[in-house]
Design an enzyme around this catalytic site. Sequence first.
Site, PDB file in Angstrom:
ATOM      1  N   TYR A  77       0.847  -1.192   0.000  1.00  0.00           N
ATOM      2  CA  TYR A  77       0.000   0.000   0.000  1.00  0.00           C
ATOM      3  C   TYR A  77       0.885   1.245   0.000  1.00  0.00           C
ATOM      4  O   TYR A  77       1.862   1.318   0.750  1.00  0.00           O
ATOM      5  CB  TYR A  77      -0.895   0.005   1.256  1.00  0.00           C
ATOM      6  CG  TYR A  77      -1.882   1.148   1.264  1.00  0.00           C
ATOM      7  CD1 TYR A  77      -2.910   1.204   0.328  1.00  0.00           C
ATOM      8  CD2 TYR A  77      -1.785   2.182   2.194  1.00  0.00           C
ATOM      9  CE1 TYR A  77      -3.818   2.262   0.319  1.00  0.00           C
ATOM     10  CE2 TYR A  77      -2.696   3.240   2.200  1.00  0.00           C
ATOM     11  CZ  TYR A  77      -3.704   3.270   1.260  1.00  0.00           C
ATOM     12  OH  TYR A  77      -4.612   4.300   1.242  1.00  0.00           O
ATOM     13  N   ASP A 114       9.007   4.027   1.191  1.00  0.00           N
ATOM     14  CA  ASP A 114       7.794   4.664   1.697  1.00  0.00           C
ATOM     15  C   ASP A 114       7.651   4.254   3.164  1.00  0.00           C
ATOM     16  O   ASP A 114       7.153   3.175   3.489  1.00  0.00           O
ATOM     17  CB  ASP A 114       6.592   4.202   0.868  1.00  0.00           C
ATOM     18  CG  ASP A 114       5.286   4.782   1.386  1.00  0.00           C
ATOM     19  OD1 ASP A 114       5.323   5.547   2.366  1.00  0.00           O
ATOM     20  OD2 ASP A 114       4.231   4.463   0.809  1.00  0.00           O
ATOM     21  N   LYS A 135       2.153  10.031   9.360  1.00  0.00           N
ATOM     22  CA  LYS A 135       1.557   9.527  10.604  1.00  0.00           C
ATOM     23  C   LYS A 135       2.209  10.113  11.867  1.00  0.00           C
ATOM     24  O   LYS A 135       2.071  11.298  12.132  1.00  0.00           O
ATOM     25  CB  LYS A 135       1.581   7.998  10.608  1.00  0.00           C
ATOM     26  CG  LYS A 135       0.811   7.418   9.402  1.00  0.00           C
ATOM     27  CD  LYS A 135       0.519   5.957   9.592  1.00  0.00           C
ATOM     28  CE  LYS A 135       0.038   5.306   8.318  1.00  0.00           C
ATOM     29  NZ  LYS A 135      -1.326   5.632   7.936  1.00  0.00           N
TER      30      LYS A 135
HETATM   31  C1  LIG Z   1       3.042   2.963   3.408  1.00  0.00           C
HETATM   32  C2  LIG Z   1       1.995   4.001   3.264  1.00  0.00           C
HETATM   33  N1  LIG Z   1       2.117   4.940   2.301  1.00  0.00           N
HETATM   34  C3  LIG Z   1       1.202   5.918   2.132  1.00  0.00           C
HETATM   35  C4  LIG Z   1       0.102   5.993   2.947  1.00  0.00           C
HETATM   36  C5  LIG Z   1      -0.900   7.085   2.722  1.00  0.00           C
HETATM   37  O1  LIG Z   1      -0.800   8.040   3.716  1.00  0.00           O
HETATM   38  P1  LIG Z   1      -2.050   8.994   4.023  1.00  0.00           P
HETATM   39  O2  LIG Z   1      -3.111   8.141   4.623  1.00  0.00           O
HETATM   40  O3  LIG Z   1      -1.508  10.018   4.996  1.00  0.00           O
HETATM   41  O4  LIG Z   1      -2.472   9.601   2.730  1.00  0.00           O
HETATM   42  C6  LIG Z   1      -0.075   5.055   3.968  1.00  0.00           C
HETATM   43  C7  LIG Z   1      -1.250   5.114   4.850  1.00  0.00           C
HETATM   44  O5  LIG Z   1      -1.583   4.187   5.562  1.00  0.00           O
HETATM   45  C8  LIG Z   1       0.885   4.021   4.141  1.00  0.00           C
HETATM   46  O6  LIG Z   1       0.758   3.085   5.084  1.00  0.00           O
END
Ligand SMILES: Cc1ncc(COP(=O)(O)O)c(C=O)c1O
Length: 342
Positions: free
Chosen positions: A30, A128, A156
């Site tokens: 994700y 990421d 987060k």
């Molecule tokens: C690995 C990863 N990248 C990107 C995101 C997206 O972040 P946001 O919810 O702040 O848009 C998340 C959200 O859970 C994530 O776990």
Amino acid sequence: MSGTEAVMQAVRLARYHTGRSHLVRFCGAYHGWWDGVQPGVGNPRPVRETYTLREMDERTLRVLRHRRDVACVLVNPLQALHPNAVPPTDAALVDSSRRAGFDRAAYAAWLRDLREVTADRGIALVFDEVFVGFRLAHGGAQEYFGVRADLVTYGKGLGGGLPVGVLCGRRELMRRFKHDRPADLCFARGTFNSHPYVMGAMHEFLDRLATPEMKAVYAGLDETWRARAAALNRRLREEELGLGVANLSSIFTVLYERPGRYNWMLQFYLRKHGLALSWVGSGRLIFSLNLDDATFDEIARRFVAAAAEMLADGWWWQDASLTDKAIRRGILHELLTRRLRG
Ligand SMILES: Cc1ncc(COP(=O)(O)O)c(C=O)c1O
């Protein structure tokens, strides 16, 4: 900005600097809700300029060695816990076939291979860390696995509870202009960029992270959580609940060892026993780094009690006809019947 936007920006900059079109992401990972990183369910639009490849697979390295259109590779280090598999949402838990397990050395070796190939090919390696940032080690997944990425996203916890997405990385890749072509810009601006509240919260977070007290939290973190996961597994085995957990440091994923169609009900039993999961669904427990032994013991006790009650209520009955395959077939049959009947 959000974590999703931080990833978008990473990809955008990688494309801008490499002049190439495609991003590589890995199966099951994700990276936010943006089209380009979410092929498949949940995305109504066709995905272009995205390759979804297998993690920990030599064939992926071969693709990266040969293609000329890859701008960047996105890695979500959380996938180390279940490479090439989707997260344990309720939808993934309609049977018990999901498996997970973490091998730190093997995943680190994979990341090193990826680092070597991407460096060779001028492909930007993007970690990421929106999910795992600051959780695995003081220096994040890069420190934990001993691999330097070109670009890294965070989110987060870094915002101390406020919405945040951050992109950082190598100076050449972070630049949004070209010295020799002043009109060739990579535009990025927005109402919520550098919002003062969020910047203030982030500043506090980072200052706090630099204190000896916080650094001490990271000492022996892996050992602590491995021992806790093992203790919980022992208790689950003793009670013969047909459940187990696998863990990546303080992130646990629940494994359902006997075929069962109602695994997703566990979250409601947990709630009854006072445990509201931070993850939507019955498949993941995400712990605070500063959780003490007594609190973990209490959580484990409640987890076991909740599962025992669910078992006693009959949701995990067993008979010879109940296999994961039969459950999947049954669900498919129900879906088709429903659709055909309108
Ligand atoms: C690995 C990863 N990248 C990107 C995101 C997206 O972040 P946001 O919810 O702040 O848009 C998340 C959200 O859970 C994530 O776990």
